[in-house]
Design a protein around this motif. Structure first.
Motif, PDB file in Angstrom:
ATOM      1  N   ASP A 120       0.831  -1.040  -0.021  1.00  0.00           N
ATOM      2  CA  ASP A 120      -0.055  -0.254   0.086  1.00  0.00           C
ATOM      3  C   ASP A 120       0.984   1.033  -0.210  1.00  0.00           C
ATOM      4  N   LYS A 121       0.537   2.169  -0.851  1.00  0.00           N
ATOM      5  CA  LYS A 121       1.676   3.173  -1.107  1.00  0.00           C
ATOM      6  C   LYS A 121       1.466   4.113  -0.170  1.00  0.00           C
ATOM      7  N   THR A 122       0.419   4.335   0.431  1.00  0.00           N
ATOM      8  CA  THR A 122       0.259   5.152   1.755  1.00  0.00           C
ATOM      9  C   THR A 122       0.499   4.428   3.199  1.00  0.00           C
TER      10      THR A 122
ATOM     11  N   ALA B 278       5.514   1.487   2.792  1.00  0.00           N
ATOM     12  CA  ALA B 278       5.563   2.061   1.459  1.00  0.00           C
ATOM     13  C   ALA B 278       7.086   2.451   0.902  1.00  0.00           C
TER      14      ALA B 278
ATOM     15  N   ALA C 233      -4.608  -5.337  -1.922  1.00  0.00           N
ATOM     16  CA  ALA C 233      -5.456  -4.245  -2.065  1.00  0.00           C
ATOM     17  C   ALA C 233      -6.638  -4.319  -0.901  1.00  0.00           C
TER      18      ALA C 233
ATOM     19  N   ASN D 272      -6.381  -1.521  -8.188  1.00  0.00           N
ATOM     20  CA  ASN D 272      -5.051  -1.490  -7.586  1.00  0.00           C
ATOM     21  C   ASN D 272      -4.407  -0.181  -7.548  1.00  0.00           C
ATOM     22  N   LYS D 273      -5.160   0.871  -7.388  1.00  0.00           N
ATOM     23  CA  LYS D 273      -4.610   2.298  -7.445  1.00  0.00           C
ATOM     24  C   LYS D 273      -3.758   2.570  -6.109  1.00  0.00           C
ATOM     25  N   ASP D 274      -4.050   1.876  -5.213  1.00  0.00           N
ATOM     26  CA  ASP D 274      -3.421   2.339  -4.093  1.00  0.00           C
ATOM     27  C   ASP D 274      -2.095   1.330  -3.717  1.00  0.00           C
TER      28      ASP D 274
END
Length: 281
Positions: A123-125, A129, A197, A220-222
């Motif tokens: 998770d990029k947030t 990350a 996700a 998968n935007k996150d």
């Protein structure tokens, strides 16, 4: 996918025994049946009309035209592809299949047509990350420990890592992280994306080119890369077609066509189209 991929030793032994019964007689190759997963985008994917597309199917079409043979593409689970090939159900495996020493005991390989790095995704947030080595590339000849790998082991302690089963990546993650993290295996790569996700696992590990396509999907935007991209001979010489050991003439046909496609820029052109980078070995 690309393969990608490694088999357990017990499966290798059983497959090798089964393969002893396959005839090694040379054939007049007019057509071949090629098996692929059809679910390892952008290497191979199943279109809405049921046809198979992606980097490898387009490359196969070009190669079969050069060889002047008919190529029938069918789809099947990745982990059954090698035993089915050896048993004579298919003639060729096309599924981001990494060349490994274990696999060479069971099947033959063409020359590689791609060589790609692998990477962790999280998770990029979230707290993972920016794992150690993010935005860098490391080359490994083996899966031996390095300072960066030691830092990753510390960062991933107690976490759950998702991987596609029967791949070189599953072997790598298991060898390096099984004593510090929980390893969860999936039949397909999109399945580990789904759980990542949804927060059911903390990380996934796969081919960087696979994730390039996965990130384009809304669900998968996150997700984003974390830790270094890992390349080198740890994955073997690259990805290639898998062919029965007795079919050396078919291997030679493919090798000639692959060499021509490399020389005239066809593989690089398809690579840039599907991966946005040059993966030609």
């Amino acid at each position: 996918m690309m393969i990608a991929r490694a088999l357990a030793s017990a499966l290798l032994s059983a497959t090798l025994i089964a393969g002893a019964a396959v005839s090694a007689e040379a054939k007049d190759w007019k057509s071949v049946t090629v098996v692929t997963e059809g679910a390892y985008e952008p290497w191979n994917l199943t279109n809405s009309d049921g046809t198979v597309g992606g980097f490898e199917p387009e490359l196969l079409k070009d190669l079969c035209g050069r060889m002047k043979i008919e190529c029938k593409v069918v789809t099947s689970d990745f982990d059954s592809a090698i035993p089915s090939l050896v048993a004579g159900k298919y003639d060729v495996i096309m599924d981001a299949l990494s060349i490994t020493d274990d696999r060479k005991k069971v099947i033959a390989f063409t020359d590689p047509y791609a060589a790609t790095p692998a990477v962790f995704v999280a998770d990029k947030t979230g707290p993972l990350a920016k794992a150690p080595g993010t935005d860098t590339t490391i080359k490994l000849d083996t899966d031996a420990r390095t300072p960066t790998m030691d830092d990753l082991r510390k960062a991933f302690k107690g976490k759950t890592i998702g991987i596609q089963s029967a791949t070189v990546y599953s072997t790598f993650v298991t060898n390096n992280f099984k004593d510090v993290a929980t390893i969860r295996e999936y039949k397909t790569s999109p399945e580990h994306d789904l759980d990542l996700a949804a927060g059911r696992i903390d990380l996934a590990f796969d081919d960087a080119t696979y994730f390039t396509a996965a990130f384009a999907k809304a669900e998968n935007k996150d997700l984003g890369y974390t830790g270094p991209q890992i390349g080198g001979l740890v994955w073997g010489p690259g990805e290639a077609f898998g062919i029965r050991q007795g079919d050396a003439d078919l291997v030679a046909m493919f090798n000639k066509a692959i060499a021509e496609a490399k020389q005239d820029g066809t593989i690089q052109k398809l690579s840039m189209k599907w991966f946005k980078l040059n993966v030609v070995p």
